[in-house]
Design a protein around this motif. Sequence first.
Motif, PDB file in Angstrom:
ATOM      1  N   ALA A  35       0.865  -1.175   0.000  1.00 18.96           N
ATOM      2  CA  ALA A  35       0.000   0.000   0.000  1.00 18.96           C
ATOM      3  C   ALA A  35       0.906   1.231   0.000  1.00 18.96           C
ATOM      4  O   ALA A  35       2.131   1.112   0.118  1.00 18.96           O
ATOM      5  N   GLU A  36       0.265   2.383  -0.115  1.00 16.51           N
ATOM      6  CA  GLU A  36       1.023   3.629  -0.162  1.00 16.51           C
ATOM      7  C   GLU A  36       0.303   4.657   0.707  1.00 16.51           C
ATOM      8  O   GLU A  36      -0.921   4.796   0.601  1.00 16.51           O
ATOM      9  N   VAL A  37       1.043   5.323   1.587  1.00 17.23           N
ATOM     10  CA  VAL A  37       0.455   6.428   2.348  1.00 17.23           C
ATOM     11  C   VAL A  37       0.490   7.660   1.442  1.00 17.23           C
ATOM     12  O   VAL A  37       1.563   8.150   1.089  1.00 17.23           O
ATOM     13  N   VAL A  38      -0.705   8.136   1.060  1.00 23.02           N
ATOM     14  CA  VAL A  38      -0.764   9.246   0.111  1.00 23.02           C
ATOM     15  C   VAL A  38      -1.092  10.568   0.798  1.00 23.02           C
ATOM     16  O   VAL A  38      -1.119  11.609   0.145  1.00 23.02           O
ATOM     17  N   GLY A  39      -1.323  10.518   2.103  1.00 20.51           N
ATOM     18  CA  GLY A  39      -1.550  11.755   2.824  1.00 20.51           C
ATOM     19  C   GLY A  39      -1.736  11.474   4.294  1.00 20.51           C
ATOM     20  O   GLY A  39      -2.247  10.420   4.680  1.00 20.51           O
ATOM     21  N   VAL A  40      -1.263  12.402   5.127  1.00 20.12           N
ATOM     22  CA  VAL A  40      -1.503  12.336   6.572  1.00 20.12           C
ATOM     23  C   VAL A  40      -2.191  13.646   6.961  1.00 20.12           C
ATOM     24  O   VAL A  40      -1.725  14.739   6.602  1.00 20.12           O
ATOM     25  N   PHE A  41      -3.268  13.531   7.694  1.00 23.18           N
ATOM     26  CA  PHE A  41      -4.188  14.642   7.941  1.00 23.18           C
ATOM     27  C   PHE A  41      -4.366  14.798   9.442  1.00 23.18           C
ATOM     28  O   PHE A  41      -4.542  13.810  10.148  1.00 23.18           O
ATOM     29  N   SER A  42      -4.323  16.041   9.901  1.00 22.04           N
ATOM     30  CA  SER A  42      -4.399  16.238  11.346  1.00 22.04           C
ATOM     31  C   SER A  42      -5.164  17.490  11.726  1.00 22.04           C
ATOM     32  O   SER A  42      -5.154  18.494  10.997  1.00 22.04           O
ATOM     33  N   ASP A  43      -5.806  17.405  12.895  1.00 21.45           N
ATOM     34  CA  ASP A  43      -6.455  18.565  13.511  1.00 21.45           C
ATOM     35  C   ASP A  43      -5.486  19.255  14.469  1.00 21.45           C
ATOM     36  O   ASP A  43      -5.870  20.199  15.137  1.00 21.45           O
ATOM     37  N   ALA A  79      -9.834  17.701   1.593  1.00 17.84           N
ATOM     38  CA  ALA A  79      -8.391  17.419   1.500  1.00 17.84           C
ATOM     39  C   ALA A  79      -8.149  15.915   1.360  1.00 17.84           C
ATOM     40  O   ALA A  79      -7.298  15.485   0.569  1.00 17.84           O
ATOM     41  N   VAL A  80      -8.903  15.133   2.102  1.00 17.31           N
ATOM     42  CA  VAL A  80      -8.750  13.670   2.010  1.00 17.31           C
ATOM     43  C   VAL A  80      -9.185  13.190   0.621  1.00 17.31           C
ATOM     44  O   VAL A  80      -8.483  12.413  -0.037  1.00 17.31           O
ATOM     45  N   ALA A  81     -10.330  13.668   0.170  1.00 19.56           N
ATOM     46  CA  ALA A  81     -10.821  13.241  -1.154  1.00 19.56           C
ATOM     47  C   ALA A  81      -9.823  13.595  -2.247  1.00 19.56           C
ATOM     48  O   ALA A  81      -9.670  12.866  -3.243  1.00 19.56           O
ATOM     49  N   ASN A  82      -9.136  14.687  -2.044  1.00 20.31           N
ATOM     50  CA  ASN A  82      -8.177  15.180  -3.044  1.00 20.31           C
ATOM     51  C   ASN A  82      -7.034  14.203  -3.312  1.00 20.31           C
ATOM     52  O   ASN A  82      -6.445  14.220  -4.393  1.00 20.31           O
ATOM     53  N   VAL A  83      -6.708  13.357  -2.332  1.00 20.79           N
ATOM     54  CA  VAL A  83      -5.623  12.386  -2.554  1.00 20.79           C
ATOM     55  C   VAL A  83      -6.168  11.041  -3.067  1.00 20.79           C
ATOM     56  O   VAL A  83      -5.433  10.076  -3.195  1.00 20.79           O
ATOM     57  N   ARG A  84      -7.447  10.992  -3.329  1.00 19.49           N
ATOM     58  CA  ARG A  84      -8.108   9.806  -3.936  1.00 19.49           C
ATOM     59  C   ARG A  84      -7.760   8.506  -3.183  1.00 19.49           C
ATOM     60  O   ARG A  84      -7.237   7.556  -3.762  1.00 19.49           O
ATOM     61  N   PRO A  85      -8.096   8.452  -1.891  1.00 17.22           N
ATOM     62  CA  PRO A  85      -7.735   7.263  -1.116  1.00 17.22           C
ATOM     63  C   PRO A  85      -8.671   6.085  -1.390  1.00 17.22           C
ATOM     64  O   PRO A  85      -9.866   6.272  -1.613  1.00 17.22           O
ATOM     65  N   HIS A  86      -8.105   4.906  -1.343  1.00 17.02           N
ATOM     66  CA  HIS A  86      -8.947   3.709  -1.298  1.00 17.02           C
ATOM     67  C   HIS A  86      -9.439   3.467   0.126  1.00 17.02           C
ATOM     68  O   HIS A  86     -10.531   2.939   0.327  1.00 17.02           O
ATOM     69  N   TRP A  87      -8.612   3.798   1.103  1.00 19.31           N
ATOM     70  CA  TRP A  87      -8.939   3.601   2.517  1.00 19.31           C
ATOM     71  C   TRP A  87      -8.566   4.852   3.302  1.00 19.31           C
ATOM     72  O   TRP A  87      -7.506   5.437   3.067  1.00 19.31           O
ATOM     73  N   VAL A  88      -9.446   5.209   4.225  1.00 19.58           N
ATOM     74  CA  VAL A  88      -9.189   6.325   5.131  1.00 19.58           C
ATOM     75  C   VAL A  88      -8.998   5.720   6.521  1.00 19.58           C
ATOM     76  O   VAL A  88      -9.894   5.050   7.044  1.00 19.58           O
ATOM     77  N   VAL A  89      -7.830   5.943   7.083  1.00 17.61           N
ATOM     78  CA  VAL A  89      -7.361   5.179   8.232  1.00 17.61           C
ATOM     79  C   VAL A  89      -7.196   6.118   9.427  1.00 17.61           C
ATOM     80  O   VAL A  89      -6.269   6.936   9.454  1.00 17.61           O
TER      81      VAL A  89
END
Length: 219
Positions: A35-43, A79-89
Amino acid sequence: MSASAPLPRLAVLCSGRGSNLGAIIKAIDSGTLDAEVVGVFSDRPKCAALQLVPATLRWSAKPGDFASRGDFDLALGDAVANVRPHWVVCAGYMRILDSAFVERFRGRLLNIHPSLLPRHRGLDTHQRALESGDREHGASVHFVIPELDAGAVIAQVVVPVQPGDTPQSLAERVQAQEHHLYPEVLRWAASGRLHEHDATAMLDGHTLFTPRQLEFPES
Ligand code: GRF
């Protein structure tokens, strides 16, 4: 997976130190998770988890800078949709996601929770396990639904409570097991074995009427 097949894309949500994200990255780097980490998102823009990936993969914002919870979760979701994830973790993401966000990514939105769900939803799970006199504690990976920590549980690890345990000592042993549990469930997800259907978890086309109980060596 063949070398030319596109890798499953993981978007990871974090608020803290990021040890679960670190375990996911380690599994990818060691070739045990395709798999590939395509983005890390934080509050929490200053959280340590963000530092585990290159700046180009980071997104963060302060909820207080938004007019409402909905506005923040909409920006996060965009922002999450923008990286086109298969899974949001969700890996130590400490804010409750609003229902619009959950519905947007429903069926591919996972969370790790430090208890044997349905026991001890919410916060302070290690302390509550000790106060309840639980002999067994552990961690669960589940699909996220709008109700907090209530989605279908996919897999769990059990951690026996030991005499003299403190919330801290118990947390350390649980988290060490989380670092095996999450990559394992993500292997199932990344290889197309895991689905959510009618609010149940399905593995290899079969409903998981009870969560898979996994065991890993102590580390
Ligand atoms: C983990 O214990 C996880 O179960 C909970 O938050 C903690 C996150 O730790 N949801 P880390 O940021 O992955 O180190």
